[in-house]
Design a protein around this motif. Structure first.
Motif, PDB file in Angstrom:
ATOM      1  N   GLU A   1       1.580  -5.307  17.255  1.00 25.53           N
ATOM      2  CA  GLU A   1       1.483  -4.222  18.365  1.00 25.53           C
ATOM      3  C   GLU A   1       2.368  -4.774  19.423  1.00 25.53           C
ATOM      4  O   GLU A   1       2.855  -3.771  20.365  1.00 25.53           O
ATOM      5  CB  GLU A   1      -0.011  -4.435  18.930  1.00 25.53           C
ATOM      6  N   LEU A   2       2.761  -5.989  19.777  1.00 20.50           N
ATOM      7  CA  LEU A   2       3.624  -6.339  20.904  1.00 20.50           C
ATOM      8  C   LEU A   2       4.915  -5.674  20.579  1.00 20.50           C
ATOM      9  O   LEU A   2       5.681  -5.533  21.321  1.00 20.50           O
ATOM     10  CB  LEU A   2       3.559  -7.658  21.203  1.00 20.50           C
ATOM     11  N   ILE A   3       5.363  -5.821  19.467  1.00 22.33           N
ATOM     12  CA  ILE A   3       6.760  -5.229  18.919  1.00 22.33           C
ATOM     13  C   ILE A   3       6.775  -3.770  19.335  1.00 22.33           C
ATOM     14  O   ILE A   3       7.899  -3.404  19.548  1.00 22.33           O
ATOM     15  CB  ILE A   3       7.027  -5.578  17.442  1.00 22.33           C
ATOM     16  N   ARG A   4       5.817  -3.143  18.896  1.00 22.91           N
ATOM     17  CA  ARG A   4       5.959  -1.801  19.422  1.00 22.91           C
ATOM     18  C   ARG A   4       6.098  -1.340  20.594  1.00 22.91           C
ATOM     19  O   ARG A   4       6.689  -0.144  21.130  1.00 22.91           O
ATOM     20  CB  ARG A   4       4.676  -0.869  18.856  1.00 22.91           C
TER      21      ARG A   4
ATOM     22  N   THR B   1      -5.104 -12.508  16.202  1.00 27.55           N
ATOM     23  CA  THR B   1      -4.510 -12.568  17.209  1.00 27.55           C
ATOM     24  C   THR B   1      -3.248 -13.514  17.272  1.00 27.55           C
ATOM     25  O   THR B   1      -3.126 -14.039  16.041  1.00 27.55           O
ATOM     26  CB  THR B   1      -5.212 -13.503  18.446  1.00 27.55           C
ATOM     27  N   LEU B   2      -2.241 -13.613  18.271  1.00 27.76           N
ATOM     28  CA  LEU B   2      -1.186 -14.375  18.028  1.00 27.76           C
ATOM     29  C   LEU B   2      -1.441 -15.950  17.860  1.00 27.76           C
ATOM     30  O   LEU B   2      -0.756 -16.611  17.105  1.00 27.76           O
ATOM     31  CB  LEU B   2      -0.137 -14.314  19.434  1.00 27.76           C
ATOM     32  N   ALA B   3      -2.489 -16.514  18.750  1.00 30.28           N
ATOM     33  CA  ALA B   3      -2.961 -17.726  18.413  1.00 30.28           C
ATOM     34  C   ALA B   3      -3.225 -18.008  17.076  1.00 30.28           C
ATOM     35  O   ALA B   3      -3.006 -19.115  16.329  1.00 30.28           O
ATOM     36  CB  ALA B   3      -4.143 -18.128  19.442  1.00 30.28           C
ATOM     37  N   SER B   4      -4.176 -17.041  16.423  1.00 30.98           N
ATOM     38  CA  SER B   4      -4.515 -17.267  15.117  1.00 30.98           C
ATOM     39  C   SER B   4      -3.448 -17.216  14.052  1.00 30.98           C
ATOM     40  O   SER B   4      -3.454 -17.956  13.190  1.00 30.98           O
ATOM     41  CB  SER B   4      -5.632 -16.033  14.594  1.00 30.98           C
ATOM     42  N   GLU B   5      -2.554 -16.593  14.217  1.00 33.71           N
ATOM     43  CA  GLU B   5      -1.297 -16.332  13.383  1.00 33.71           C
ATOM     44  C   GLU B   5      -0.635 -17.593  13.649  1.00 33.71           C
ATOM     45  O   GLU B   5      -0.121 -18.249  12.379  1.00 33.71           O
ATOM     46  CB  GLU B   5      -0.455 -15.081  13.860  1.00 33.71           C
ATOM     47  N   THR B   6      -0.354 -18.320  14.648  1.00 29.77           N
ATOM     48  CA  THR B   6       0.423 -19.412  14.865  1.00 29.77           C
ATOM     49  C   THR B   6      -0.444 -20.620  14.114  1.00 29.77           C
ATOM     50  O   THR B   6       0.176 -21.612  13.797  1.00 29.77           O
ATOM     51  CB  THR B   6       0.661 -20.015  16.383  1.00 29.77           C
ATOM     52  N   GLU B   7      -1.679 -20.491  14.272  1.00 37.12           N
ATOM     53  CA  GLU B   7      -2.695 -21.296  13.544  1.00 37.12           C
ATOM     54  C   GLU B   7      -2.476 -21.382  12.061  1.00 37.12           C
ATOM     55  O   GLU B   7      -2.504 -22.570  11.496  1.00 37.12           O
ATOM     56  CB  GLU B   7      -4.024 -21.366  14.106  1.00 37.12           C
ATOM     57  N   LEU B   8      -2.464 -20.155  11.706  1.00 31.41           N
ATOM     58  CA  LEU B   8      -2.242 -20.126  10.179  1.00 31.41           C
ATOM     59  C   LEU B   8      -1.127 -20.653   9.754  1.00 31.41           C
ATOM     60  O   LEU B   8      -1.175 -21.282   8.622  1.00 31.41           O
ATOM     61  CB  LEU B   8      -2.686 -18.758   9.702  1.00 31.41           C
ATOM     62  N   ARG B   9       0.096 -20.229  10.243  1.00 34.41           N
ATOM     63  CA  ARG B   9       1.219 -20.864   9.803  1.00 34.41           C
ATOM     64  C   ARG B   9       1.458 -22.196   9.886  1.00 34.41           C
ATOM     65  O   ARG B   9       1.823 -22.901   8.840  1.00 34.41           O
ATOM     66  CB  ARG B   9       2.595 -20.355  11.086  1.00 34.41           C
ATOM     67  N   GLN B  10       0.808 -22.689  11.122  1.00 30.25           N
ATOM     68  CA  GLN B  10       0.673 -24.431  10.888  1.00 30.25           C
ATOM     69  C   GLN B  10      -0.252 -24.941   9.844  1.00 30.25           C
ATOM     70  O   GLN B  10       0.267 -25.911   9.427  1.00 30.25           O
ATOM     71  CB  GLN B  10       0.255 -24.913  12.409  1.00 30.25           C
ATOM     72  N   LEU B  11      -1.336 -24.252   9.654  1.00 30.87           N
ATOM     73  CA  LEU B  11      -2.225 -24.956   8.470  1.00 30.87           C
ATOM     74  C   LEU B  11      -1.580 -24.871   7.156  1.00 30.87           C
ATOM     75  O   LEU B  11      -1.423 -25.819   6.094  1.00 30.87           O
ATOM     76  CB  LEU B  11      -3.384 -23.983   8.525  1.00 30.87           C
TER      77      LEU B  11
ATOM     78  N   GLU C   1     -11.774 -20.391   7.570  1.00 32.53           N
ATOM     79  CA  GLU C   1     -12.362 -20.067   8.870  1.00 32.53           C
ATOM     80  C   GLU C   1     -11.616 -18.981   9.887  1.00 32.53           C
ATOM     81  O   GLU C   1     -12.081 -18.008  10.573  1.00 32.53           O
ATOM     82  CB  GLU C   1     -12.685 -21.260   9.663  1.00 32.53           C
ATOM     83  N   VAL C   2     -10.265 -19.154   9.969  1.00 31.52           N
ATOM     84  CA  VAL C   2      -9.295 -18.487  10.773  1.00 31.52           C
ATOM     85  C   VAL C   2      -9.372 -17.036  10.189  1.00 31.52           C
ATOM     86  O   VAL C   2      -9.465 -16.124  10.748  1.00 31.52           O
ATOM     87  CB  VAL C   2      -7.891 -18.918  10.878  1.00 31.52           C
ATOM     88  N   VAL C   3      -9.333 -16.954   8.915  1.00 38.77           N
ATOM     89  CA  VAL C   3      -9.403 -15.597   8.003  1.00 38.77           C
ATOM     90  C   VAL C   3     -10.636 -15.007   8.166  1.00 38.77           C
ATOM     91  O   VAL C   3     -10.732 -13.737   8.706  1.00 38.77           O
ATOM     92  CB  VAL C   3      -8.892 -15.797   6.583  1.00 38.77           C
ATOM     93  N   GLN C   4     -11.821 -15.823   8.171  1.00 39.12           N
ATOM     94  CA  GLN C   4     -13.289 -14.982   8.518  1.00 39.12           C
ATOM     95  C   GLN C   4     -13.156 -14.476   9.543  1.00 39.12           C
ATOM     96  O   GLN C   4     -13.812 -13.262   9.912  1.00 39.12           O
ATOM     97  CB  GLN C   4     -14.113 -16.153   8.150  1.00 39.12           C
ATOM     98  N   LYS C   5     -12.654 -15.079  10.498  1.00 40.75           N
ATOM     99  CA  LYS C   5     -12.788 -14.659  12.204  1.00 40.75           C
ATOM    100  C   LYS C   5     -12.009 -13.225  12.204  1.00 40.75           C
ATOM    101  O   LYS C   5     -12.460 -12.223  12.779  1.00 40.75           O
ATOM    102  CB  LYS C   5     -12.351 -15.722  13.166  1.00 40.75           C
ATOM    103  N   ALA C   6     -10.648 -13.396  11.626  1.00 41.44           N
ATOM    104  CA  ALA C   6      -9.991 -12.075  11.579  1.00 41.44           C
ATOM    105  C   ALA C   6     -10.706 -10.961  10.961  1.00 41.44           C
ATOM    106  O   ALA C   6     -10.530  -9.818  11.524  1.00 41.44           O
ATOM    107  CB  ALA C   6      -8.572 -12.364  11.106  1.00 41.44           C
ATOM    108  N   LEU C   7     -11.150 -11.175   9.966  1.00 39.57           N
ATOM    109  CA  LEU C   7     -11.740 -10.228   8.958  1.00 39.57           C
ATOM    110  C   LEU C   7     -13.124  -9.588   9.851  1.00 39.57           C
ATOM    111  O   LEU C   7     -13.309  -8.377   9.797  1.00 39.57           O
ATOM    112  CB  LEU C   7     -12.085 -10.514   7.782  1.00 39.57           C
ATOM    113  N   ALA C   8     -13.680 -10.482  10.535  1.00 41.66           N
ATOM    114  CA  ALA C   8     -14.864 -10.045  10.989  1.00 41.66           C
ATOM    115  C   ALA C   8     -14.637  -9.293  12.407  1.00 41.66           C
ATOM    116  O   ALA C   8     -15.468  -8.132  12.678  1.00 41.66           O
ATOM    117  CB  ALA C   8     -15.794 -11.178  11.609  1.00 41.66           C
ATOM    118  N   THR C   9     -13.656  -9.474  13.160  1.00 45.12           N
ATOM    119  CA  THR C   9     -13.196  -8.776  14.438  1.00 45.12           C
ATOM    120  C   THR C   9     -12.181  -7.665  14.054  1.00 45.12           C
ATOM    121  O   THR C   9     -11.919  -6.686  14.830  1.00 45.12           O
ATOM    122  CB  THR C   9     -12.463  -9.903  15.294  1.00 45.12           C
ATOM    123  N   GLY C  10     -11.578  -7.676  12.688  1.00 44.90           N
ATOM    124  CA  GLY C  10     -10.674  -6.613  12.657  1.00 44.90           C
ATOM    125  C   GLY C  10      -9.293  -6.974  13.317  1.00 44.90           C
ATOM    126  O   GLY C  10      -8.498  -5.988  13.388  1.00 44.90           O
TER     127      GLY C  10
END
Length: 64
Positions: free
Chosen positions: A60-63, A18-28, A6-15
């Protein structure tokens, strides 16, 4: 409970991943028993990021 795919589908749909989604993926990935569908979705997301089809907020934040 949110699934990895579900997290992946949202990222693919929006392109955008987000940081929140990355954190959520790591936890999952660390705390959840996931099936091949979720693992496949995660690999698809990795490929999309490498190909430039999905941007990562964290990179993007690192740059700046």
């Amino acid at each position: 409970m949110v699934l990895i795919r579900e997290v992946v589908q949202k990222a693919l749909a929006t392109g955008y991943l987000t940081l929140a989604s990355e954190t959520e993926l790591r936890q999952l990935l660390q705390t959840t028993k996931y099936g091949w569908e979720d693992l496949n979705a995660f690999m698809t997301l990795q490929q999309a990021v490498m190909a430039g089809r999905v941007r990562q907020e964290s990179r993007e934040l690192i740059r700046y």
